[in-house]
Design a protein around this motif. Structure first.
Motif, PDB file in Angstrom:
ATOM      1  N   TRP A   1      19.627  44.537  19.136  1.00 23.67           N
ATOM      2  CA  TRP A   1      18.619  45.297  18.408  1.00 23.67           C
ATOM      3  C   TRP A   1      17.628  44.397  17.669  1.00 23.67           C
ATOM      4  CZ3 TRP A   1      17.590  49.908  20.009  1.00 23.67           C
ATOM      5  CH2 TRP A   1      16.712  50.730  19.299  1.00 23.67           C
ATOM      6  N   MET A   2      16.915  43.591  18.453  1.00 26.95           N
ATOM      7  CA  MET A   2      15.779  42.797  17.985  1.00 26.95           C
ATOM      8  C   MET A   2      16.121  41.871  16.829  1.00 26.95           C
ATOM      9  SD  MET A   2      14.787  45.523  19.732  1.00 26.95           S
ATOM     10  CE  MET A   2      14.852  46.934  18.622  1.00 26.95           C
ATOM     11  N   VAL A   3      17.298  41.284  16.866  1.00 25.35           N
ATOM     12  CA  VAL A   3      17.735  40.457  15.742  1.00 25.35           C
ATOM     13  C   VAL A   3      16.835  39.227  15.586  1.00 25.35           C
ATOM     14  CG1 VAL A   3      19.660  39.177  14.743  1.00 25.35           C
ATOM     15  CG2 VAL A   3      20.101  41.255  16.050  1.00 25.35           C
ATOM     16  N   GLY A   4      16.567  38.543  16.690  1.00 24.41           N
ATOM     17  CA  GLY A   4      15.755  37.328  16.613  1.00 24.41           C
ATOM     18  C   GLY A   4      14.316  37.597  16.244  1.00 24.41           C
ATOM     19  N   SER A   5      13.709  38.620  16.818  1.00 26.67           N
ATOM     20  CA  SER A   5      12.305  38.913  16.513  1.00 26.67           C
ATOM     21  C   SER A   5      12.143  39.480  15.107  1.00 26.67           C
ATOM     22  CB  SER A   5      11.711  39.856  17.555  1.00 26.67           C
ATOM     23  OG  SER A   5      12.493  41.019  17.715  1.00 26.67           O
ATOM     24  N   LEU A   6      13.120  40.248  14.635  1.00 21.33           N
ATOM     25  CA  LEU A   6      13.058  40.727  13.257  1.00 21.33           C
ATOM     26  C   LEU A   6      13.104  39.556  12.273  1.00 21.33           C
ATOM     27  CD1 LEU A   6      15.353  43.878  13.386  1.00 21.33           C
ATOM     28  CD2 LEU A   6      12.950  43.859  12.656  1.00 21.33           C
TER      29      LEU A   6
ATOM     30  N   SER B   1      11.403  47.366  21.655  1.00 21.47           N
ATOM     31  CA  SER B   1      11.673  46.037  22.180  1.00 21.47           C
ATOM     32  C   SER B   1      11.157  45.120  21.085  1.00 21.47           C
ATOM     33  CB  SER B   1      10.985  45.793  23.525  1.00 21.47           C
ATOM     34  OG  SER B   1      11.315  44.486  23.996  1.00 21.47           O
ATOM     35  N   ASP B   2      10.883  43.861  21.396  1.00 25.01           N
ATOM     36  CA  ASP B   2      10.545  42.945  20.315  1.00 25.01           C
ATOM     37  C   ASP B   2       9.228  43.252  19.625  1.00 25.01           C
ATOM     38  OD1 ASP B   2      12.813  41.139  20.232  1.00 25.01           O
ATOM     39  OD2 ASP B   2      12.205  40.490  22.226  1.00 25.01           O
ATOM     40  N   GLN B   3       8.330  44.029  20.246  1.00 23.40           N
ATOM     41  CA  GLN B   3       7.105  44.412  19.522  1.00 23.40           C
ATOM     42  C   GLN B   3       7.441  45.272  18.317  1.00 23.40           C
ATOM     43  OE1 GLN B   3       7.751  45.606  22.637  1.00 23.40           O
ATOM     44  NE2 GLN B   3       8.043  47.801  22.222  1.00 23.40           N
ATOM     45  N   TRP B   4       8.509  46.054  18.413  1.00 24.12           N
ATOM     46  CA  TRP B   4       8.950  46.922  17.318  1.00 24.12           C
ATOM     47  C   TRP B   4       9.252  46.107  16.061  1.00 24.12           C
ATOM     48  CZ3 TRP B   4      13.620  47.294  14.668  1.00 24.12           C
ATOM     49  CH2 TRP B   4      13.870  48.483  13.971  1.00 24.12           C
ATOM     50  N   ALA B   5       9.796  44.900  16.250  1.00 24.08           N
ATOM     51  CA  ALA B   5      10.118  44.051  15.101  1.00 24.08           C
ATOM     52  C   ALA B   5       8.866  43.666  14.319  1.00 24.08           C
ATOM     53  CB  ALA B   5      10.856  42.797  15.571  1.00 24.08           C
ATOM     54  N   PHE B   6       7.781  43.419  15.028  1.00 29.92           N
ATOM     55  CA  PHE B   6       6.529  43.082  14.343  1.00 29.92           C
ATOM     56  C   PHE B   6       6.013  44.266  13.550  1.00 29.92           C
ATOM     57  CE2 PHE B   6       6.712  39.800  17.611  1.00 29.92           C
ATOM     58  CZ  PHE B   6       6.284  38.673  16.921  1.00 29.92           C
ATOM     59  N   TRP B   7       6.152  45.464  14.097  1.00 28.43           N
ATOM     60  CA  TRP B   7       5.695  46.659  13.368  1.00 28.43           C
ATOM     61  C   TRP B   7       6.420  46.807  12.039  1.00 28.43           C
ATOM     62  CZ3 TRP B   7       6.657  50.337  18.110  1.00 28.43           C
ATOM     63  CH2 TRP B   7       5.769  49.996  19.137  1.00 28.43           C
ATOM     64  N   GLN B   8       7.700  46.448  12.004  1.00 24.85           N
ATOM     65  CA  GLN B   8       8.488  46.613  10.783  1.00 24.85           C
ATOM     66  C   GLN B   8       7.988  45.728   9.652  1.00 24.85           C
ATOM     67  OE1 GLN B   8      10.481  49.283  11.277  1.00 24.85           O
ATOM     68  NE2 GLN B   8       9.555  48.975  13.307  1.00 24.85           N
ATOM     69  N   HIS B   9       7.203  44.716   9.978  1.00 27.01           N
ATOM     70  CA  HIS B   9       6.687  43.801   8.959  1.00 27.01           C
ATOM     71  C   HIS B   9       5.163  43.833   8.885  1.00 27.01           C
ATOM     72  CE1 HIS B   9      10.620  42.178   7.940  1.00 27.01           C
ATOM     73  NE2 HIS B   9      10.910  42.285   9.230  1.00 27.01           N
ATOM     74  N   GLY B  10       4.584  44.944   9.375  1.00 22.87           N
ATOM     75  CA  GLY B  10       3.166  45.174   9.174  1.00 22.87           C
ATOM     76  C   GLY B  10       2.236  44.461  10.117  1.00 22.87           C
ATOM     77  N   TYR B  11       2.767  43.928  11.210  1.00 26.01           N
ATOM     78  CA  TYR B  11       1.928  43.251  12.195  1.00 26.01           C
ATOM     79  C   TYR B  11       1.631  44.177  13.372  1.00 26.01           C
ATOM     80  CZ  TYR B  11       2.924  38.784   9.860  1.00 26.01           C
ATOM     81  OH  TYR B  11       3.026  37.753   8.956  1.00 26.01           O
TER      82      TYR B  11
END
Length: 382
Positions: free
Chosen positions: A172-177, A252-262
């Protein structure tokens, strides 16, 4: 006037004088450098068909985030980035996980602006994590990131471009988060990230007629500008169909960027819900190999080209004056095309259809003529 000319020649000698008027033909020239044999070459190593070079050579059997083989895969990806002349590093983010792999092509005129192309390189096979080839999921996205690094490393850009192979996506996107959180904490200005995750099998369970043969481009609401840009480049540079989704749960890993406002988008063969629902019978099992007869290689390369075209445009490709064969460097191999540009513009256009003849306008007076010869020679022999 003499001072202006001296500054121009000095800039040429230092190899830093570039132009930003980039045509569709120039972009196509770069895209044509991303070839299927190179793409498949990376996949052959990632899936254990060919070994990681060494003594002895090492054949990957999996790239499981919490396994040992990923500790071989990550350094090989890093070394490949370095072989392109890019600074690269392994970024450890949590004990027991394989590292993220990050390479950077620093921008020339606005280096604080960052664009990212990425894909996760870890694999998953619930029945046996020791055997998880992961060609489509997500060797495809990793190989796309690697070929993007190879092609773009030959050129200069206004903005900084980062090439990232994430691990821990399957948990669940651990590295990208972890990456996006660290970037936000440092105040990094990531303008947009393009993530590729599975695009070898767009057909829905091989049904005919296929109800959904396209690439899905997913973004959250704030990232729709980027999704539309990628869609426009797919339309302009490829023949494949696409759908754009506005979905904050397009994971996917794009979701991790959304969580931090990117802002970020994901390119995938079917939506996540469709894949979980059975659109790909090789998903997370031993059928996900490079020899799978259902994989569509032309479609895959069109997907790579569409993502690359968006990245090239957004990051601001800088074309080097004097680079008449469009290989990213000014050297003796540009002499013959330079002569053609001076004497036979039509012949130059025929032989180098993806290059701009005005790259021979070395003195920047708006025309290609004999007055460009002296600064061109000085550029070759500083």
């Amino acid at each position: 006037m003499r001072a202006k000319w001296s500054c121009l020649v000095l800039a040429l000698i230092l190899g830093s004088f570039s132009i930003t008027l980039v045509s569709a033909d120039e972009i196509r020239g770069l895209l044509n450098q991303a070839t299927l044999p190179e793409f498949q070459g990376y996949l052959r190593v990632l899936t254990g068909v060919d070994p990681i070079p060494g003594d002895p050579p090492f054949y990957l059997q999996n790239r499981y985030s919490l396994g040992t083989h990923i500790l071989k895969a990550g350094p090989w990806i890093k070394d490949t980035f370095v072989s392109f002349g890019l600074p690269a590093e392994l970024q450890n983010y949590r004990a027991g996980y394989g590292p993220n792999v990050v390479a950077e092509l620093r921008g020339k005129t606005r280096p604080a602006d960052i664009y990212i192309i990425c894909g996760h390189y870890d694999t998953y096979h619930a029945a046996n994590q020791n055997l998880a080839p992961g060609c489509d999921d997500n060797g495809s996205g990793t190989a796309a990131t690697m070929i993007a690094a190879h092609v773009l490393s030959r050129y200069d850009f206004e903005a900084t471009v980062r090439f990232i192979a994430f691990s821990g996506e399957e948990q669940w996107m651990v590295g990208s988060l972890a990456y996006a959180a660290a970037a936000r904490a440092k105040g990094e200005k990531i303008i947009g990230a393009i993530n590729l995750d599975m695009f070898l099998h767009p057909s829905w369970d091989n049904r005919e007629p296929d109800p959904d043969h396209d690439i899905d481009v997913g973004g959250d609401n704030a990232s729709q500008w980027l999704a539309q840009d990628v869609a426009a480049k797919l339309a302009a540079y490829t023949p494949i169909e696409f759908q754009v989704h506005n979905d904050p749960n397009f994971v996917s890993d794009q979701w991790a960027f959304w969580q931090h406002g990117y802002h970020a988008v994901g390119l995938i063969e079917n939506t996540p819900n469709e894949i979980w629902g059975g659109s790909n019978d090789a998903y997370h099992n031993l059928k996900d190999v490079i020899t799978n007869p259902d994989y569509e290689w032309d479609f895959a390369m069109h997907t790579v080209h569409g993502a690359l075209a968006s990245l090239i445009d957004l990051a601001g490709l800088l074309l080097k004056l004097g680079d008449l064969n469009c290989d990213g460097t000014v050297n003796n191999f540009d002499i013959d095309p330079f002569v053609l540009a001076l004497t036979d513009p039509g012949g130059y256009t025929t032989k180098f259809p993806d290059c701009n003849r005005l790259l021979a306008d070395v003195n920047q007076d708006g025309k290609v003529d004999n007055f460009d010869i002296d600064p061109f020679v000085k550029l070759l022999t500083p």
